[in-house]
Design an enzyme around this catalytic site. Structure first.
Site, PDB file in Angstrom:
ATOM      1  N   TYR A 112      23.042  42.347  49.698  1.00 11.56           N
ATOM      2  CA  TYR A 112      23.822  42.958  48.601  1.00 11.56           C
ATOM      3  C   TYR A 112      23.565  44.469  48.583  1.00 11.56           C
ATOM      4  O   TYR A 112      24.491  45.278  48.532  1.00 11.56           O
ATOM      5  CB  TYR A 112      23.403  42.310  47.274  1.00 11.56           C
ATOM      6  CG  TYR A 112      24.225  42.772  46.084  1.00 11.56           C
ATOM      7  CD1 TYR A 112      25.508  42.290  45.868  1.00 11.56           C
ATOM      8  CD2 TYR A 112      23.711  43.704  45.174  1.00 11.56           C
ATOM      9  CE1 TYR A 112      26.267  42.709  44.780  1.00 11.56           C
ATOM     10  CE2 TYR A 112      24.452  44.134  44.086  1.00 11.56           C
ATOM     11  CZ  TYR A 112      25.731  43.631  43.886  1.00 11.56           C
ATOM     12  OH  TYR A 112      26.473  44.053  42.818  1.00 11.56           O
TER      13      TYR A 112
ATOM     14  N   SER B 268      26.801  49.908  43.076  1.00 19.26           N
ATOM     15  CA  SER B 268      25.778  49.284  42.214  1.00 19.26           C
ATOM     16  C   SER B 268      24.583  50.224  42.160  1.00 19.26           C
ATOM     17  O   SER B 268      24.435  51.093  43.027  1.00 19.26           O
ATOM     18  CB  SER B 268      25.343  47.959  42.851  1.00 19.26           C
ATOM     19  OG  SER B 268      24.177  47.451  42.239  1.00 19.26           O
TER      20      SER B 268
HETATM   21  P1  NAP Z   1      32.551  38.664  38.590  1.00 21.20           P
HETATM   22  O1  NAP Z   1      32.739  38.467  37.135  1.00 21.20           O
HETATM   23  O2  NAP Z   1      32.009  37.548  39.422  1.00 21.20           O
HETATM   24  O3  NAP Z   1      33.954  39.175  39.190  1.00 21.20           O
HETATM   25  C1  NAP Z   1      34.146  39.312  40.558  1.00 21.20           C
HETATM   26  C2  NAP Z   1      35.551  38.832  40.862  1.00 21.20           C
HETATM   27  O4  NAP Z   1      35.773  39.051  42.276  1.00 21.20           O
HETATM   28  C3  NAP Z   1      35.717  37.322  40.611  1.00 21.20           C
HETATM   29  O5  NAP Z   1      36.974  37.034  40.026  1.00 21.20           O
HETATM   30  C4  NAP Z   1      35.623  36.771  42.012  1.00 21.20           C
HETATM   31  O6  NAP Z   1      36.274  35.525  42.187  1.00 21.20           O
HETATM   32  C5  NAP Z   1      36.325  37.858  42.800  1.00 21.20           C
HETATM   33  N1  NAP Z   1      36.045  37.713  44.213  1.00 21.20           N
HETATM   34  C6  NAP Z   1      34.869  37.426  44.802  1.00 21.20           C
HETATM   35  N2  NAP Z   1      35.033  37.335  46.117  1.00 21.20           N
HETATM   36  C7  NAP Z   1      36.353  37.570  46.359  1.00 21.20           C
HETATM   37  C8  NAP Z   1      37.125  37.599  47.534  1.00 21.20           C
HETATM   38  N3  NAP Z   1      36.598  37.344  48.741  1.00 21.20           N
HETATM   39  N4  NAP Z   1      38.443  37.872  47.435  1.00 21.20           N
HETATM   40  C9  NAP Z   1      39.012  38.102  46.232  1.00 21.20           C
HETATM   41  N5  NAP Z   1      38.322  38.074  45.083  1.00 21.20           N
HETATM   42  C10 NAP Z   1      36.995  37.811  45.153  1.00 21.20           C
HETATM   43  O7  NAP Z   1      31.563  39.885  38.870  1.00 21.20           O
HETATM   44  P2  NAP Z   1      31.424  41.323  38.197  1.00 21.20           P
HETATM   45  O8  NAP Z   1      30.055  41.376  37.629  1.00 21.20           O
HETATM   46  O9  NAP Z   1      32.588  41.681  37.390  1.00 21.20           O
HETATM   47  O10 NAP Z   1      31.377  42.199  39.524  1.00 21.20           O
HETATM   48  C11 NAP Z   1      32.445  43.069  39.898  1.00 21.20           C
HETATM   49  C12 NAP Z   1      31.901  44.088  40.883  1.00 21.20           C
HETATM   50  O11 NAP Z   1      30.871  44.851  40.244  1.00 21.20           O
HETATM   51  C13 NAP Z   1      31.255  43.468  42.122  1.00 21.20           C
HETATM   52  O12 NAP Z   1      31.581  44.247  43.243  1.00 21.20           O
HETATM   53  C14 NAP Z   1      29.775  43.552  41.827  1.00 21.20           C
HETATM   54  O13 NAP Z   1      29.012  43.604  42.992  1.00 21.20           O
HETATM   55  C15 NAP Z   1      29.726  44.867  41.057  1.00 21.20           C
HETATM   56  N6  NAP Z   1      28.540  45.014  40.217  1.00 21.20           N
HETATM   57  C16 NAP Z   1      28.320  44.177  39.177  1.00 21.20           C
HETATM   58  C17 NAP Z   1      27.181  44.382  38.395  1.00 21.20           C
HETATM   59  C18 NAP Z   1      26.854  43.504  37.238  1.00 21.20           C
HETATM   60  O14 NAP Z   1      25.748  43.664  36.685  1.00 21.20           O
HETATM   61  N7  NAP Z   1      27.734  42.615  36.792  1.00 21.20           N
HETATM   62  C19 NAP Z   1      26.290  45.413  38.712  1.00 21.20           C
HETATM   63  C20 NAP Z   1      26.574  46.256  39.782  1.00 21.20           C
HETATM   64  C21 NAP Z   1      27.708  46.045  40.537  1.00 21.20           C
HETATM   65  P3  NAP Z   1      35.352  34.185  42.115  1.00 21.20           P
HETATM   66  O15 NAP Z   1      34.914  34.096  40.694  1.00 21.20           O
HETATM   67  O16 NAP Z   1      36.264  33.101  42.566  1.00 21.20           O
HETATM   68  O17 NAP Z   1      34.209  34.429  43.077  1.00 21.20           O
END
Ligand code: NAP
Length: 248
Positions: free
Chosen positions: A153, A140
């Site tokens: 985080y 991130s």
């Molecule tokens: P998201 O839409 O919430 O997707 C995350 C996925 O991971 C969800 O399906 C979630 O399931 C699953 N997950 C969470 N905990 C888990 C576990 N213990 N075991 C298996 N699956 C799990 O979020 P996203 O924005 O795509 O984020 C993806 C990655 O990008 C993350 O690592 C996040 O920190 C990183 N990131 C995102 C952003 C942003 O702006 N969106 C920015 C920087 C970094 P549930 O829905 O059931 O929790």
């Protein structure tokens, strides 16, 4: 089997699902490992992705035994790419208001989950005597900066960079490349509530030179590039995909 295989944790939502779409469009088959598997079949069908191209496994990435039993089913797929995307973002609060269990849960998912999947993937890569491969850790912008109210985080996303740089050296001689992507603010279910908030828009989006949030597909395109032979000399790197946020 002439298709390559990519394993994508958190592949059921947001950035992970965008990676599923991108890798399928580039003739991979994909293994999704996610907590939230309900509704994935519908999403795949909406995206015109044949279910035969995708293996869906429900697991908690913070549970090594659950992950190991899934990886035990996968050796014949000879996966050459792993994208560690599963992650959570706990609610904003000052450090003294975190309870210990909440802190540990975030470390377990965002950091330990990437270690567990990477360890299992690397073992299989070596056992299968594969000639090239790639691990992508989703960090991130908060892996490079502190942010008030986001200590755990930010700590886990910094730690993912240490994991990336050390792993890159462990496996460089085997042509298993390991890189991290640092997404900025990306439109996904994780950020949908912030992005509707006017105060957040003012505070954060004004700091992004490109003056917009990113799209999950923009992260997926970078992940695909890093796994491709176009990135054959790239390992141990952090690639920001943040509309210029860290350049300021
Ligand atoms: P998201 O839409 O919430 O997707 C995350 C996925 O991971 C969800 O399906 C979630 O399931 C699953 N997950 C969470 N905990 C888990 C576990 N213990 N075991 C298996 N699956 C799990 O979020 P996203 O924005 O795509 O984020 C993806 C990655 O990008 C993350 O690592 C996040 O920190 C990183 N990131 C995102 C952003 C942003 O702006 N969106 C920015 C920087 C970094 P549930 O829905 O059931 O929790």
């Amino acid at each position: 089997m002439d298709k390559k295989t990519a394993i994508i944790t958190g592949g059921g939502s947001g950035i992970g699902f965008a990676c599923v779409e991108k890798f399928i469009s580039e003739n991979y088959q994909v293994v999704i490992i996610d907590y939230a598997v309900n509704g994935i079949d519908q999403k795949l069908s909406d995206a015109n992705i044949p279910s035969s191209e995708v293996h869906i496994h429900q697991a908690n990435v913070a549970d090594f035994n659950e992950l190991e039993s899934i990886f035990n089913l996968l050796p014949d797929l000879r996966a050459t790419a792993l994208i560690n995307c599963a992650g959570i973002s706990p609610s904003t609060k000052p450090l003294h208001d975190y309870d210990v269990e909440e802190w540990k849960r975030c470390v377990d998912i965002n950091l330990n989950g990437s270690f567990y999947a990477s360890k299992l993937f690397a073992k299989q890569f070596i056992k299968n005597k594969l000639k090239e491969g790639s691990v992508i850790n989703i960090s991130s912008i908060m892996g490079k900066r502190g942010t008030p109210g986001h200590a755990v985080y930010s700590a886990t996303k910094h730690a993912v960079l240490g994991l990336t740089k050390s792993m890159a050296q462990d496996y460089a001689s085997m042509n298993l490349r390991v890189n991290a992507i640092g997404p900025g603010v990306i439109e996904t279910p994780m950020t949908s509530s912030f992005l509707k908030d006017d105060a957040f828009q003012k505070f954060f989006l004004s700091k992004i030179p490109m003056q917009r949030a990113g799209k999950a597909s923009e992260i997926a395109n970078t992940a695909y590039f890093l796994c491709s032979s176009e990135a054959s000399y790239l390992t141990g790197a952090y690639i920001p995909v943040d509309g210029g946020f860290l350049a300021v």
